[in-house]
Design a protein around this motif. Structure first.
Motif, PDB file in Angstrom:
ATOM      1  N   ASP A  90       0.873  -1.165   0.000  1.00 36.01           N
ATOM      2  CA  ASP A  90       0.000   0.000   0.000  1.00 36.01           C
ATOM      3  C   ASP A  90       0.908   1.212   0.000  1.00 36.01           C
ATOM      4  OD1 ASP A  90      -2.552  -1.127   0.047  1.00 36.01           O
ATOM      5  OD2 ASP A  90      -2.518  -1.358   2.235  1.00 36.01           O
ATOM      6  N   ARG A  91       0.366   2.339  -0.347  1.00 34.80           N
ATOM      7  CA  ARG A  91       1.168   3.561  -0.259  1.00 34.80           C
ATOM      8  C   ARG A  91       0.321   4.657   0.352  1.00 34.80           C
ATOM      9  NH1 ARG A  91       2.054   4.928  -6.678  1.00 34.80           N
ATOM     10  NH2 ARG A  91      -0.136   5.229  -7.142  1.00 34.80           N
ATOM     11  N   GLU A  92       1.009   5.539   1.052  1.00 35.01           N
ATOM     12  CA  GLU A  92       0.350   6.608   1.779  1.00 35.01           C
ATOM     13  C   GLU A  92       1.162   7.880   1.616  1.00 35.01           C
ATOM     14  OE1 GLU A  92       0.087   7.166   6.395  1.00 35.01           O
ATOM     15  OE2 GLU A  92      -1.361   5.624   5.750  1.00 35.01           O
ATOM     16  N   LYS A  93       0.512   8.936   1.184  1.00 32.75           N
ATOM     17  CA  LYS A  93       1.204  10.214   1.005  1.00 32.75           C
ATOM     18  C   LYS A  93       1.187  10.973   2.322  1.00 32.75           C
ATOM     19  CE  LYS A  93       1.408  14.191  -2.013  1.00 32.75           C
ATOM     20  NZ  LYS A  93       2.504  14.100  -2.917  1.00 32.75           N
ATOM     21  N   ARG A  94       2.361  11.408   2.736  1.00 32.93           N
ATOM     22  CA  ARG A  94       2.528  12.210   3.957  1.00 32.93           C
ATOM     23  C   ARG A  94       3.329  13.438   3.584  1.00 32.93           C
ATOM     24  NH1 ARG A  94       4.634   7.303   7.739  1.00 32.93           N
ATOM     25  NH2 ARG A  94       2.872   5.901   7.341  1.00 32.93           N
ATOM     26  N   GLY A  95       2.657  14.531   3.411  1.00 32.06           N
ATOM     27  CA  GLY A  95       3.317  15.748   2.950  1.00 32.06           C
ATOM     28  C   GLY A  95       3.812  15.530   1.531  1.00 32.06           C
ATOM     29  N   THR A  96       5.102  15.714   1.325  1.00 34.13           N
ATOM     30  CA  THR A  96       5.660  15.525  -0.011  1.00 34.13           C
ATOM     31  C   THR A  96       6.195  14.104  -0.209  1.00 34.13           C
ATOM     32  OG1 THR A  96       7.815  16.328   0.714  1.00 34.13           O
ATOM     33  CG2 THR A  96       6.300  17.949  -0.248  1.00 34.13           C
ATOM     34  N   TRP A  97       6.165  13.288   0.843  1.00 36.15           N
ATOM     35  CA  TRP A  97       6.723  11.946   0.779  1.00 36.15           C
ATOM     36  C   TRP A  97       5.637  10.906   0.600  1.00 36.15           C
ATOM     37  CZ3 TRP A  97      11.739  12.016   0.203  1.00 36.15           C
ATOM     38  CH2 TRP A  97      12.468  13.073   0.740  1.00 36.15           C
ATOM     39  N   VAL A  98       5.987   9.823  -0.084  1.00 36.07           N
ATOM     40  CA  VAL A  98       5.098   8.678  -0.217  1.00 36.07           C
ATOM     41  C   VAL A  98       5.758   7.514   0.519  1.00 36.07           C
ATOM     42  CG1 VAL A  98       3.983   7.055  -1.789  1.00 36.07           C
ATOM     43  CG2 VAL A  98       4.188   9.457  -2.426  1.00 36.07           C
ATOM     44  N   PHE A  99       5.021   6.953   1.467  1.00 36.64           N
ATOM     45  CA  PHE A  99       5.500   5.817   2.227  1.00 36.64           C
ATOM     46  C   PHE A  99       4.837   4.556   1.697  1.00 36.64           C
ATOM     47  CE2 PHE A  99       6.800   9.199   4.882  1.00 36.64           C
ATOM     48  CZ  PHE A  99       7.841   8.722   5.659  1.00 36.64           C
ATOM     49  N   TYR A 100       5.628   3.500   1.593  1.00 36.82           N
ATOM     50  CA  TYR A 100       5.139   2.214   1.117  1.00 36.82           C
ATOM     51  C   TYR A 100       5.030   1.278   2.312  1.00 36.82           C
ATOM     52  CZ  TYR A 100       5.711   3.965  -3.537  1.00 36.82           C
ATOM     53  OH  TYR A 100       5.576   4.717  -4.668  1.00 36.82           O
ATOM     54  N   LEU A 101       3.887   0.631   2.417  1.00 36.17           N
ATOM     55  CA  LEU A 101       3.595  -0.253   3.542  1.00 36.17           C
ATOM     56  C   LEU A 101       3.290  -1.650   3.016  1.00 36.17           C
ATOM     57  CD1 LEU A 101       1.900   2.657   3.892  1.00 36.17           C
ATOM     58  CD2 LEU A 101       1.600   1.706   6.139  1.00 36.17           C
ATOM     59  N   ALA A 102       3.883  -2.647   3.628  1.00 37.58           N
ATOM     60  CA  ALA A 102       3.609  -4.026   3.236  1.00 37.58           C
ATOM     61  C   ALA A 102       2.168  -4.362   3.601  1.00 37.58           C
ATOM     62  CB  ALA A 102       4.567  -4.971   3.951  1.00 37.58           C
ATOM     63  N   ARG A 103       1.501  -5.083   2.717  1.00 34.31           N
ATOM     64  CA  ARG A 103       0.131  -5.532   2.978  1.00 34.31           C
ATOM     65  C   ARG A 103       0.205  -6.906   3.629  1.00 34.31           C
ATOM     66  NH1 ARG A 103      -3.832  -5.450  -1.664  1.00 34.31           N
ATOM     67  NH2 ARG A 103      -5.256  -5.326   0.080  1.00 34.31           N
ATOM     68  N   PRO A 104      -0.070  -6.981   4.932  1.00 35.76           N
ATOM     69  CA  PRO A 104       0.041  -8.265   5.638  1.00 35.76           C
ATOM     70  C   PRO A 104      -0.813  -9.362   5.007  1.00 35.76           C
ATOM     71  CG  PRO A 104      -0.343  -6.479   7.192  1.00 35.76           C
ATOM     72  CD  PRO A 104      -0.466  -5.898   5.820  1.00 35.76           C
ATOM     73  N   GLU A 105      -2.000  -9.002   4.534  1.00 31.77           N
ATOM     74  CA  GLU A 105      -2.866 -10.023   3.932  1.00 31.77           C
ATOM     75  C   GLU A 105      -2.276 -10.555   2.630  1.00 31.77           C
ATOM     76  OE1 GLU A 105      -4.446  -5.934   2.696  1.00 31.77           O
ATOM     77  OE2 GLU A 105      -3.595  -6.830   4.487  1.00 31.77           O
ATOM     78  N   ALA A 106      -1.553  -9.716   1.896  1.00 31.16           N
ATOM     79  CA  ALA A 106      -0.898 -10.170   0.663  1.00 31.16           C
ATOM     80  C   ALA A 106       0.277 -11.083   0.995  1.00 31.16           C
ATOM     81  CB  ALA A 106      -0.436  -8.979  -0.171  1.00 31.16           C
TER      82      ALA A 106
END
Length: 130
Positions: A90-106
């Motif tokens: 998954d990805r989440e935008k925080r200000g000017t940065w994009v953070f990538y998060l592992a999808r536990p279900e995947a």
């Protein structure tokens, strides 16, 4: 405030992850899981996924990942996009940065895909020793 970006893959690929040893995979299920397997078949993407998973909170920004590669930021971002589109991150935008998060279900679905049942495991071991 964080803003989640759209998830193009959704859970379509996860619905098909029935252990292969339990029953033969259908054509629809194979088509659903193949993009995830194809995404991790690339050594750079496999390393990126591992780095994200092992990073604190199973999330990382491109800036956290750059030091591990002799690749440009746009190239790293492209590989992360492929993993995202395959439904692994998954990805989440925080200000000017994009953070990538592992999808536990995947991660769980992919792990269970190749899990052997105890009877399949016993049969495989018996065949190997014959």
């Amino acid at each position: 405030m964080s803003k989640s970006l759209p998830d193009p893959a959704g859970d379509a690929g996860l619905a098909c992850c029935v252990p292969l040893a339990r029953e033969p995979i259908s054509a629809e299920s194979a088509a659903g899981v193949a993009p995830m397997l194809k995404a991790v078949a690339d050594p750079t993407r496999l390393r990126l996924l591992s780095l994200v998973l092992s990073h604190e909170g199973s999330e990382a920004c491109v800036c956290d990942l750059l030091p591990y590669f002799d690749l440009s930021q746009p190239t790293i971002s492209h590989h992360l996009k492929v993993l995202h589109e395959a439904g692994l991150l998954d990805r989440e935008k925080r200000g000017t940065w994009v953070f990538y998060l592992a999808r536990p279900e995947a991660m769980a679905a992919l792990g269970s895909l190749f899990a052997l049942s105890s009877s399949a495991s016993t049969a495989a071991l018996a065949g190997a020793s014959a």
